[in-house]
Write a protein that holds these residues in place. Structure first.
Motif, short mmCIF file in Angstrom:
data_model
loop_
_atom_site.label_atom_id
_atom_site.label_comp_id
_atom_site.label_asym_id
_atom_site.label_seq_id
_atom_site.Cartn_x
_atom_site.Cartn_y
_atom_site.Cartn_z
N LEU A 28 0.91 -1.10 -0.10
CA LEU A 28 0.00 -0.05 0.14
C LEU A 28 0.95 1.28 0.07
O LEU A 28 1.87 1.31 0.91
CB LEU A 28 -0.91 -0.02 1.22
N ALA A 29 0.47 2.47 -0.62
CA ALA A 29 1.33 3.26 -0.99
C ALA A 29 0.97 4.35 0.36
O ALA A 29 -0.25 4.29 0.93
CB ALA A 29 0.93 4.48 -2.30
N PRO A 30 2.11 5.25 0.72
CA PRO A 30 1.76 6.20 1.60
C PRO A 30 0.63 7.09 0.99
O PRO A 30 1.17 7.60 -0.01
CB PRO A 30 2.97 6.92 2.05
N MET A 31 -0.34 7.49 1.76
CA MET A 31 -1.19 8.52 1.08
C MET A 31 -1.64 9.37 2.00
O MET A 31 -2.26 8.93 3.00
CB MET A 31 -2.32 8.07 0.40
N ALA A 32 -1.31 10.74 2.01
CA ALA A 32 -1.55 11.70 3.13
C ALA A 32 -3.20 11.80 3.24
O ALA A 32 -3.81 11.90 2.17
CB ALA A 32 -1.00 12.98 2.94
N GLY A 33 -3.66 11.65 4.36
CA GLY A 33 -5.18 11.79 4.59
C GLY A 33 -5.68 10.60 4.63
O GLY A 33 -6.99 10.52 4.66
N ILE A 34 -5.13 9.41 3.91
CA ILE A 34 -5.78 8.27 3.64
C ILE A 34 -5.18 7.16 4.40
O ILE A 34 -5.93 6.35 5.11
CB ILE A 34 -5.71 7.66 2.18
N SER A 35 -3.88 7.07 4.40
CA SER A 35 -3.26 5.73 4.81
C SER A 35 -2.93 5.60 6.40
O SER A 35 -1.87 5.65 6.89
CB SER A 35 -1.83 5.47 4.23
N VAL A 154 13.69 4.61 1.17
CA VAL A 154 13.50 5.83 0.52
C VAL A 154 12.59 5.60 -0.76
O VAL A 154 12.60 4.80 -1.63
CB VAL A 154 14.86 6.39 0.11
N LYS A 155 11.59 6.60 -0.82
CA LYS A 155 10.72 6.81 -2.04
C LYS A 155 10.87 7.83 -2.77
O LYS A 155 11.00 9.01 -2.20
CB LYS A 155 9.11 6.81 -1.58
N ILE A 156 11.23 7.56 -4.19
CA ILE A 156 11.58 8.84 -5.15
C ILE A 156 10.89 8.77 -6.00
O ILE A 156 9.60 7.94 -6.36
CB ILE A 156 13.21 8.51 -5.53
N ASN A 216 6.21 1.88 -8.70
CA ASN A 216 5.02 2.39 -8.44
C ASN A 216 4.53 3.52 -9.40
O ASN A 216 5.43 3.99 -10.25
CB ASN A 216 5.27 3.45 -7.08
N GLY A 217 2.95 3.59 -9.60
CA GLY A 217 2.47 4.32 -10.64
C GLY A 217 1.53 3.70 -11.56
O GLY A 217 1.96 2.86 -12.23
N ASP A 218 0.30 4.35 -11.52
CA ASP A 218 -0.87 3.67 -12.34
C ASP A 218 -1.20 2.22 -12.26
O ASP A 218 -1.53 1.59 -13.15
CB ASP A 218 -0.09 4.08 -13.86
N ILE A 219 -0.87 1.57 -11.31
CA ILE A 219 -1.08 0.09 -11.25
C ILE A 219 -2.63 0.39 -10.78
O ILE A 219 -3.11 0.85 -9.88
CB ILE A 219 -0.55 -0.78 -10.37
N VAL A 220 -3.32 -0.40 -11.71
CA VAL A 220 -5.20 -0.05 -11.49
C VAL A 220 -5.72 -1.63 -11.39
O VAL A 220 -6.81 -1.64 -10.95
CB VAL A 220 -5.87 0.62 -12.64
C1 LIG Z 1 -4.08 11.40 -1.84
C2 LIG Z 1 -2.74 11.08 -1.74
C3 LIG Z 1 -1.79 11.42 -0.93
C4 LIG Z 1 -0.29 10.90 -1.22
N1 LIG Z 1 0.36 11.14 -0.11
C5 LIG Z 1 1.52 10.53 -0.09
C6 LIG Z 1 2.50 10.64 0.79
O1 LIG Z 1 2.26 10.89 2.16
N2 LIG Z 1 3.69 10.18 0.78
C7 LIG Z 1 4.21 9.88 -0.49
O2 LIG Z 1 5.40 9.34 -0.67
N3 LIG Z 1 3.42 9.63 -1.55
C8 LIG Z 1 2.33 10.36 -1.43
N4 LIG Z 1 1.45 10.02 -2.60
C9 LIG Z 1 1.87 9.34 -3.86
C10 LIG Z 1 1.52 7.79 -3.79
O3 LIG Z 1 2.10 7.37 -2.59
C11 LIG Z 1 1.90 7.31 -4.93
O4 LIG Z 1 3.16 7.35 -5.34
C12 LIG Z 1 1.22 7.93 -6.23
O5 LIG Z 1 -0.13 8.03 -5.96
C13 LIG Z 1 1.28 7.09 -7.59
O6 LIG Z 1 0.88 5.73 -7.62
P1 LIG Z 1 -0.61 5.43 -7.93
O7 LIG Z 1 -0.47 5.48 -9.63
O8 LIG Z 1 -0.91 3.89 -7.48
O9 LIG Z 1 -1.69 6.33 -7.14
C14 LIG Z 1 -0.11 10.47 -2.51
C15 LIG Z 1 -0.93 10.26 -3.33
C16 LIG Z 1 -2.24 10.60 -3.14
C17 LIG Z 1 -3.29 10.37 -4.15
#
Ligand SMILES: Cc1cc2nc3c(=O)[nH]c(=O)nc-3n(C[C@H](O)[C@H](O)[C@H](O)COP(=O)(O)O)c2cc1C
Length: 338
Positions: A28-35, A154-156, A216-220
């Motif tokens: 699972l990606a880190p997502m601010a406000g979600i994860s 590290v996430k880049i 990471n990116g665009d996996i649906v």
């Molecule tokens: C709402 C939202 C919050 C995000 N917050 C973070 C975060 O806190 N840290 C981070 O490294 N990336 C954050 N990202 C980026 C995602 O981790 C991910 O790299 C990006 O959405 C691309 O992956 P996806 O195509 O599967 O969405 C966020 C993305 C979204 C949509």
């Protein structure tokens, strides 16, 4: 790296970041406000192999900001879990990493070098701004690696902009500084979320380092997950936006990778029941007002495309009590349930 053989397909599924064993290739990606902890518990139950907690600011931890400390909550059942930190200053990174390690005991500390939002990457010179400064990357990563006894990752992104795609160079610096894994989102900072994630740069990063790489990116869906794994050779894939309202994606991808089967989509009832579960997990960590606010977006994602979803969403937006949300959804279930 240890591995475990899948008898059904002969594929190797288990892998490791440092000494942390991860049971499958979907994270699972880190997502601010979600994860947060509630959401992470849900995706974990759906088979996610590793969860990344939303980013927290090094300075906010340093100054013991209450809102930020609340964001650090985590639950035993979420393990293995990585806590992500963003910042730009070595010393506050060290303090934040130590504080999080000593108080929350995550399995992994992750450093954000990908965030594109101006508040982070321009005002704070953090997140993706660090990509412009490999020397600083080395300094920060080695400092955090030396500060905590758990793996540091590290996430880049692929680079700052189209003219400075330097993910391979940056990945080598990160590896030499002692990091245990790298996640690469195949877009530049200036792309934000536009265009397509570049699988070639992900493949190049994987080929350039010996530590595990997460793509990471665009996996649906399961097909795009397998494509990324096969094409780039990455050790695992990270899912962000496609998991919003769709925690089942982890189960679907795992099943497809293990058996080649595409499982059925969740039913209407399963979706509504998942919303109830999401509410109950959120209630454990947040006050009612915040649960209602946070669930507005999630409910929209869960019911997207279902009959009368816009009308239900509008009703949910007007409520400020959990009981009201539940009663709207109960009625919805009576009306459309299977
Ligand atoms: C709402 C939202 C919050 C995000 N917050 C973070 C975060 O806190 N840290 C981070 O490294 N990336 C954050 N990202 C980026 C995602 O981790 C991910 O790299 C990006 O959405 C691309 O992956 P996806 O195509 O599967 O969405 C966020 C993305 C979204 C949509």
């Amino acid at each position: 790296m240890i591995s475990c053989y899948n008898l059904k397909t002969g594929s190797v599924t288990m892998w490791k970041i440092g000494n942390v064993a991860i049971k499958n290739k979907v994270v699972l990606a880190p997502m601010a406000g979600i994860s947060n902890s509630a959401y992470r518990r849900i995706v974990k139950e759906m088979g996610c192999g590793l969860v990344f907690a939303e980013m927290v600011s090094d300075k906010a931890i340093y100054f013991k900001n209450h809102k930020t400390l609340d964001m650090l909550q985590m639950n035993e059942e979420e393990r293995p879990i990585a806590q992500q930190i963003f910042g730009s200053d070595k010393d506050s990174f060290i303090e934040a990493a130590k504080f999080i390690y000593e108080n929350m005991h995550p399995d992994i500390i992750d450093i954000n070098m990908g965030c594109p939002v101006p508040k982070v990457s321009i005002r704070a010179q953090a997140g993706s701004a660090l990509l412009k400064n490999p020397e600083k990357i080395k300094e920060i990563v080695s400092a955090v690696v030396n500060a905590v006894p758990i793996p540091v990752t590290v996430k880049i992104r692929s680079g700052w902009d189209q003219n400075s795609i330097n993910a391979v160079e940056v990945a080598k610096v990160i590896e030499s500084a002692g990091a245990s894994a790298i996640t690469i989102h195949g877009r530049t900072r200036s792309q934000g979320y536009s265009g397509k994630a570049d699988l070639d740069i992900i493949k190049k990063v994987k080929e350039a380092v010996n530590i595990p790489v997460i793509g990471n990116g665009d996996i649906v869906d399961p097909i795009s997950a397998k494509k990324m794994l096969d094409y780039t050779g990455v050790d695992a894939v990270m899912i962000g936006r496609a998991a919003l309202g769709n925690p089942w994606i982890f189960k679907e991808i795992n099943e497809y990778l293990e058996t080649g089967t595409l499982i059925d989509k969740p039913s209407f009832n399963e979706k509504i029941d998942m919303i109830f579960k999401h509410i109950s997990y959120l209630k454990e960590i947040k006050p009612e007002k915040l649960v209602c606010l946070e669930m507005r977006n999630h409910i929209g994602w869960y019911i997207k495309g279902l009959k009368n979803s816009t009308e239900i969403k509008n009703k949910i937006y007007q409520t400020t009590s959990i009981n009201d949300i539940i009663s709207i959804l109960d009625d919805y279930k009576k009306e459309l349930g299977e």
